[in-house]
Every structure is written in structure tokens, then in C-alpha cells.
Design a protein around this motif. Sequence first.
Motif: not given
Lengths: 76, 236
Positions: A31-33, A55-59, A66-68, A70-76
Amino acid sequence: MKKVFSIIALGTMTLSLSSFTHSRSLEFRDCAAEAWNAGTDAQNLGFDEGTVYDVTDFVYDACINGRDYSLLMLAR
Amino acid sequence: MKIIFILLFSLQCFAQENIEVIYKYQSNFKKEIPGNLMGEILSKSKRQLPKLDFILKATPNESLYKLEEKVSNDGQSQRILIMMLSLANSKGVFFSDVKQNIFIEQTNAFGKLYKIISDFHQLQWNISNEKKSISGYQCRKATLEFNVGNENNKAQNREIIAWFATDLNYPFGPLGYRGLPGLIIELNVNWDYGYILKAEKIKVLDNLLQIEEPQEGEIISETNFKKLSRNSEFNN
């Protein structure tokens, strides 16, 4: 015999505990990497330190929970 | 004598008018959006940020600029919004006081709330003779150049183009860009993934406007804030 069994049981428990710690630590490092790489991408694109941190903190946060992201990005 | 007094009084009233300006975001990307996570964030920002209102409230002496508050109970949506705002340097609250020569940016950075303090009069604008009309206002062009991080990283160079209206005597604008002899009507933050903030509505307020300086946050100078980086904070 009882004593031998106890020793084996104790050994197995220690072994599983150590592998649990090892796998948790690997998960953490991944996760850190992942987060660090995302931040580095942001930096290379030319964003400032504050944005790079966000960005670092969000990822990192999405990854350890355990959240994806990329999927969060697609959410409205 | 009476007429002169009335005229002076009217001019004084006009000079003391307060305004509320709504700015809208528009992306101005000069490079292709990359095919990684950053690309996804940029694409989302391009779609979502134009839907938001950024408000500048100003008296002739003070101003406050921030995102119009949107209440969201969803923690994830809030985090994504903050990250998108961060891409456009718009997540903070920007306060100016001309007479006290104070500029404050209140922002959450590196996991902490800061009040970054600097002088109001510090931006070295280059004002040109170029003019254009925007939303019925005759505007003049001013430019400013700086680097947001490492001087060796050319991608972190920024060129700011501000179009300001000399008819509107407020030395303020979006994101704390300030100190010009007129209100900034359009601000172009020019770089690979730049954007434009344009005044969509300008409202003259009849009532008295109370502009309050942000109170919360650890006070830090702009110079010391620039020294902070994710390297130190993320390794905590």
C-alpha cells in the motif's frame, strides 16, 4: 508425549503468528509503495507538493481499507 | 457647498460598496491525459469541477475566497472532492486585508490544518497594455511567473494570466491572486494541466458585509510552508 505435543502446538502457533505478521507487513508495504508511486506520478506531471501529498494519502487510505480507488473515480 | 457635499458623500458610498463574485472553473489542459490513476483523477476533475461555484466576497479593503460549501455525508466523496480541488489549488480559504498588508491561506496540508501567512503586497505582476472585453467589462492583462516546487522540474513552472477590470476597484481575485488595480475577472493558470477561473456573476451588495479572518489552523510563514513535503510527513 503431552509435552511434545504442546511444544509442536506452540511451535505451530508461533509460526502462524510470524507468517501473519509477515503477510500484514507485506500488505502494508504494498500500500505504501502503491501510494508513493501515485504521488511520484503526480510530481512528475508537475503538481505541487500539497497535491502530491493529497494523492499519496488518498491512494494509501483507499488501499489499506481495501477499496478500489479506480472504481471510486468512476463514482459520481 | 451642499451639492459638493452630496457629491462627495455619493462617491464615498460608491467606494464602500461590497461585492460578491461567483467564479467558475474550466479546464485548460495542454497535454494529453495520461492512462494512469492521475489521468483518472484529472478526467474526473475536468467533468466535476465546472459544476462548482467559487465565491469571492469583498469590501474595498478585505476579501474572502472559497468554494461555496456543499454538505456531503459520504466520507469517500468528500475525500475525492478534496483531491480534485487540490489539483486546481482550490481546497483552501483565501483571506486578504489590504490595510494590514496580510494575506492568509487556510488549508489542510500534509494531514494538518495550516494558516499560511504572507504579505498582501508581494506579487510582482507584469501589467501589459493588452486589453479585451470580458462579460461587458473592459479588462487589462497582467502576467506572473513562478515555480511551485523544484526549479529543475519545468513541469512545475506556472504562468498566470490575469484579466482585471479597472472599473471595479477591488484588488482581489480567485485563489489569492491579488494586488492588481482592479478585480480579476478571468484568471488563467497556464501549464500542462492548467485551468481558467472566470467570473460568471458579479453582484453588488446593499447590505454590510462582514468578512472574517480564518481563525483555525497552525500559523506558518509561506517560506516555511514551502519547506514542508510529503517526504517528512508521510514517513511519520
